[in-house]
Design a protein around this motif. Structure first.
Motif, PDB file in Angstrom:
ATOM      1  N   PHE A 208      -3.345   4.306  -2.279  1.00 38.54           N
ATOM      2  CA  PHE A 208      -1.932   3.805  -2.193  1.00 38.54           C
ATOM      3  C   PHE A 208      -1.570   5.050  -1.532  1.00 38.54           C
ATOM      4  O   PHE A 208      -1.919   6.230  -1.738  1.00 38.54           O
TER       5      PHE A 208
ATOM      6  N   LYS B 130       0.849  -1.369   0.019  1.00 41.13           N
ATOM      7  CA  LYS B 130      -0.091  -0.065   0.031  1.00 41.13           C
ATOM      8  C   LYS B 130       1.026   1.412   0.035  1.00 41.13           C
ATOM      9  O   LYS B 130       0.440   2.258  -0.439  1.00 41.13           O
ATOM     10  N   HIS B 131       2.182   1.002   0.539  1.00 42.80           N
ATOM     11  CA  HIS B 131       2.749   2.351   0.725  1.00 42.80           C
ATOM     12  C   HIS B 131       4.237   2.135  -0.246  1.00 42.80           C
ATOM     13  O   HIS B 131       4.853   1.245  -0.153  1.00 42.80           O
TER      14      HIS B 131
ATOM     15  N   GLU C 221      -1.549  10.772  -0.657  1.00 40.11           N
ATOM     16  CA  GLU C 221      -2.817   9.615  -0.690  1.00 40.11           C
ATOM     17  C   GLU C 221      -3.035   9.374  -2.090  1.00 40.11           C
ATOM     18  O   GLU C 221      -4.003  10.706  -2.698  1.00 40.11           O
TER      19      GLU C 221
ATOM     20  N   LYS D 117      -8.961   1.687  -5.003  1.00 40.33           N
ATOM     21  CA  LYS D 117      -7.665   1.304  -4.387  1.00 40.33           C
ATOM     22  C   LYS D 117      -7.301   2.525  -3.932  1.00 40.33           C
ATOM     23  O   LYS D 117      -7.211   3.618  -4.453  1.00 40.33           O
TER      24      LYS D 117
END
Length: 302
Positions: free
Chosen positions: A103, A5-6, A94, A101
């Motif tokens: 990320f 995610k990051h 963000e 979705k």
């Protein structure tokens, strides 16, 4: 499926500039996500030119090969989708896609290109990028010494005619309505045998995008092999503007010599920042942006 995610960097736009930046960052061991919606502005163009080692190659082949090479770097991931929102947070950004979705990243690079606003001339859209061209350096050699026309007017039409006259001496300037050239500009063009047509254009007669004739509303016509035009454009992605990034008078994202926008942590490269729209320049600015972003991350962490 992307579980991560990051990222260190999210690149919005996965064409030539975005992929080039991703390679620089992948080789710098950075965790990178490239998000692309699959709509490059040259998708209708049959061949790309003026890019050494790829001269005459199909644009889609260049980008496909580039993606395979970038995918070699295991810290780079790809996501097919459209980014619909971008928010600056305390720790970075963000990014949300159309599918929902989300990320996050420390830095964002916009390599999102521009969207051409094509005129309402029947046949123009079908010929755009094939025989209606924007850049003689990209496509001029292939139609050198042929019958050509320019659709433009005023100062831009005059300067465009001067430029294109380097590739052909059989050149016509179609102002698509009353000419706004000055008397001096008209005199100079006629001296160089550039014919000026002020009639409004009805349609472009073509076969599979290959121009045959310009048909005017008075039923007159001019046979040509190629047409040059520079229609207005807008940013393909409005998110940089929403984030507060400055837009210059040409409608391009304003960046400094390091590909940085006025908003800390946001960078931009490729067609969205320069009037010189070519694959070679998109690759160059993307590669440089990737190196700059990596150096900025190092400086922050050291």
């Amino acid at each position: 499926m992307i579980e991560q995610k990051h990222f260190d960097v999210i690149i919005v736009g996965g064409s030539y500039s975005g992929l080039s930046a991703a390679m620089s960052l992948g080789r710098s061991l950075r965790e990178v996500l490239v998000i692309d919606s699959g709509l490059p502005c040259n998708r209708q163009t049959p061949h790309s030119h003026n890019f050494i080692t790829h001269d005459g190659e199909k644009p889609a082949v260049i980008s496909a090969k580039a993606k395979v090479q970038v995918d070699f770097y295991d810290t780079v991931q790809f996501y097919n989708g459209l980014v619909v929102s971008a928010i600056k947070t305390e720790n970075g950004f963000e990014i949300k896609t159309e599918s929902g979705k989300i990320f996050t990243s420390r830095k964002v690079l916009f390599a999102t290109g521009v969207k051409d606003l094509l005129p309402e001339i029947d046949g123009f859209k079908e010929c755009w990028g094939i025989s209606v061209l924007h850049c003689p350096y990209c496509h001029g050699y292939e139609v050198k010494k042929e019958k050509m026309a320019i659709i433009s007017n005023g100062e831009m039409g005059f300067e465009f005619a001067k430029l294109i006259s380097n590739w052909t001496k059989d050149l016509k300037l179609c102002t698509n309505g009353k000419s706004t050239l000055t008397l001096e500009q008209t005199k100079i063009l006629k001296k160089h045998n550039v014919q000026i047509f002020e009639e409004e254009i009805d349609l472009l007669e073509h076969k599979n995008g290959e121009i045959k004739n310009i048909i005017f509303k008075n039923q007159g016509k001019v046979a040509v092999k190629a047409i040059y035009a520079r229609p207005p454009f807008e940013q393909h992605c409005q998110l940089p503007k929403d984030l507060g990034c400055d837009i210059n008078e040409q409608g391009l994202l304003k960046v400094d010599t390091m590909q940085k926008t006025n908003i800390s942590g946001i960078y931009a490269s490729g067609d969205c920042v320069t009037q010189m729209r070519s694959v070679a320049i998109a690759v160059s600015t993307g590669s440089f942006a990737g190196a700059v972003i990596n150096k900025d991350l190092i400086d922050e962490d050291f």
